[in-house]
Design a protein around this motif. Structure first.
Motif, PDB file in Angstrom:
ATOM      1  N   UNK A 108     -18.837   5.577 116.411  1.00  0.00           N
ATOM      2  CA  UNK A 108     -17.595   6.247 116.030  1.00  0.00           C
ATOM      3  C   UNK A 108     -16.527   5.156 116.030  1.00  0.00           C
ATOM      4  N   UNK A 109     -15.967   4.858 114.851  1.00  0.00           N
ATOM      5  CA  UNK A 109     -15.037   3.728 114.700  1.00  0.00           C
ATOM      6  C   UNK A 109     -13.922   4.082 113.726  1.00  0.00           C
ATOM      7  N   UNK A 110     -12.855   3.299 113.774  1.00  0.00           N
ATOM      8  CA  UNK A 110     -11.761   3.461 112.816  1.00  0.00           C
ATOM      9  C   UNK A 110     -12.276   3.161 111.412  1.00  0.00           C
ATOM     10  N   UNK A 111     -11.836   3.956 110.453  1.00  0.00           N
ATOM     11  CA  UNK A 111     -12.223   3.732 109.063  1.00  0.00           C
ATOM     12  C   UNK A 111     -11.510   2.499 108.528  1.00  0.00           C
ATOM     13  N   UNK A 112     -12.160   1.873 107.557  1.00  0.00           N
ATOM     14  CA  UNK A 112     -11.586   0.722 106.853  1.00  0.00           C
ATOM     15  C   UNK A 112     -11.268   1.157 105.424  1.00  0.00           C
ATOM     16  N   UNK A 113     -10.397   0.429 104.772  1.00  0.00           N
ATOM     17  CA  UNK A 113     -10.018   0.751 103.393  1.00  0.00           C
ATOM     18  C   UNK A 113     -11.244   0.859 102.497  1.00  0.00           C
ATOM     19  N   UNK A 114     -12.220  -0.002 102.724  1.00  0.00           N
ATOM     20  CA  UNK A 114     -13.415   0.020 101.868  1.00  0.00           C
ATOM     21  C   UNK A 114     -14.333   1.220 102.125  1.00  0.00           C
ATOM     22  N   UNK A 115     -13.992   2.055 103.106  1.00  0.00           N
ATOM     23  CA  UNK A 115     -14.774   3.264 103.391  1.00  0.00           C
ATOM     24  C   UNK A 115     -14.346   4.458 102.532  1.00  0.00           C
ATOM     25  N   UNK A 116     -13.317   4.309 101.714  1.00  0.00           N
ATOM     26  CA  UNK A 116     -12.764   5.447 100.969  1.00  0.00           C
ATOM     27  C   UNK A 116     -13.824   6.191 100.166  1.00  0.00           C
ATOM     28  N   UNK A 117     -14.669   5.471  99.450  1.00  0.00           N
ATOM     29  CA  UNK A 117     -15.686   6.152  98.629  1.00  0.00           C
ATOM     30  C   UNK A 117     -16.700   6.883  99.510  1.00  0.00           C
ATOM     31  N   UNK A 118     -17.151   6.269 100.577  1.00  0.00           N
ATOM     32  CA  UNK A 118     -18.122   6.918 101.462  1.00  0.00           C
ATOM     33  C   UNK A 118     -17.518   8.166 102.111  1.00  0.00           C
ATOM     34  N   UNK A 119     -16.264   8.090 102.499  1.00  0.00           N
ATOM     35  CA  UNK A 119     -15.574   9.258 103.067  1.00  0.00           C
ATOM     36  C   UNK A 119     -15.492  10.353 102.006  1.00  0.00           C
ATOM     37  N   UNK A 120     -15.176   9.975 100.769  1.00  0.00           N
ATOM     38  CA  UNK A 120     -15.107  10.943  99.673  1.00  0.00           C
ATOM     39  C   UNK A 120     -16.458  11.616  99.447  1.00  0.00           C
ATOM     40  N   UNK A 121     -17.542  10.855  99.539  1.00  0.00           N
ATOM     41  CA  UNK A 121     -18.875  11.434  99.371  1.00  0.00           C
ATOM     42  C   UNK A 121     -19.163  12.469 100.453  1.00  0.00           C
ATOM     43  N   UNK A 122     -18.802  12.164 101.690  1.00  0.00           N
ATOM     44  CA  UNK A 122     -18.980  13.125 102.791  1.00  0.00           C
ATOM     45  C   UNK A 122     -18.110  14.353 102.536  1.00  0.00           C
ATOM     46  N   UNK A 123     -16.880  14.127 102.132  1.00  0.00           N
ATOM     47  CA  UNK A 123     -15.927  15.207 101.891  1.00  0.00           C
ATOM     48  C   UNK A 123     -16.474  16.189 100.843  1.00  0.00           C
TER      49      UNK A 123
END
Length: 168
Positions: A3-18
């Motif tokens: 469990x870690x702070x998100x990075x800017x480059x995580x935006x697409x992966x977060x969107x996929x989960x969303x």
């Protein structure tokens, strides 16, 4: 699992989960046309804005290098400024990662982040038909308000959960 702070480059992966989480969790709760219209590209743009410096915070759950869940939050939109209420805006996991304790870890990490930012209490909104309502009750949340949310032109009942003191 980390469990870690998100990075800017995580935006697409977060969107996929969303997108995956909305389609699984909200089927039958919000119009199919809304769920069908969700795109990873649009959600990626949203999360790029959220992850921009000074815009907000997001914490992710990683299984190896893969983002499998996330939580984000801010000042409560409906709180009293004096009360210093924090708000969890989103907590989502890929469906195949449900019931593994990851949601609890994300929730706890969000509470730690809110406490570090000076918040003392917590609020979050959940669609009334969302099966995760029991999760928030087990974490000590108290359902204290109902309002309709407008999603895809349809009024959908939502419930606010409140913690008078940040858990943890």
């Amino acid at each position: 699992m980390r469990i870690v702070a998100a990075r800017a480059e995580d935006a697409r992966a977060i969107a996929e989960v969303h997108v995956a989480s909305w389609r699984a969790t909200y089927a039958g709760l919000i119009p199919d046309r809304v769920l069908d219209s969700l795109t990873v590209a649009e959600r990626t743009a949203l999360w790029q804005r959220v992850l921009a410096p000074g815009s907000g915070w997001v914490i992710v759950a990683r299984d190896g290098d893969r983002v499998v869940g996330f939580v984000s939050g801010l000042d409560a939109r409906d709180g009293d400024d004096e009360a210093r209420d924090g708000e969890i805006l989103a907590l989502y996991l890929l469906p195949e990662y449900h019931r593994r304790g990851i949601g609890r870890h994300l929730f706890a990490a969000a509470c730690r982040r809110l406490a570090a930012d000076g918040f003392r209490s917590l609020r979050l909104w959940v669609l009334a038909g969302n099966p995760t309502r029991g999760f928030y009750r087990r974490l000590g949340g108290r359902a204290d308000r109902r309002e309709d949310d407008l999603i895809g032109g349809v009024r959908v009942p939502a419930v606010r959960y409140t913690w008078d003191r940040l858990p943890g």
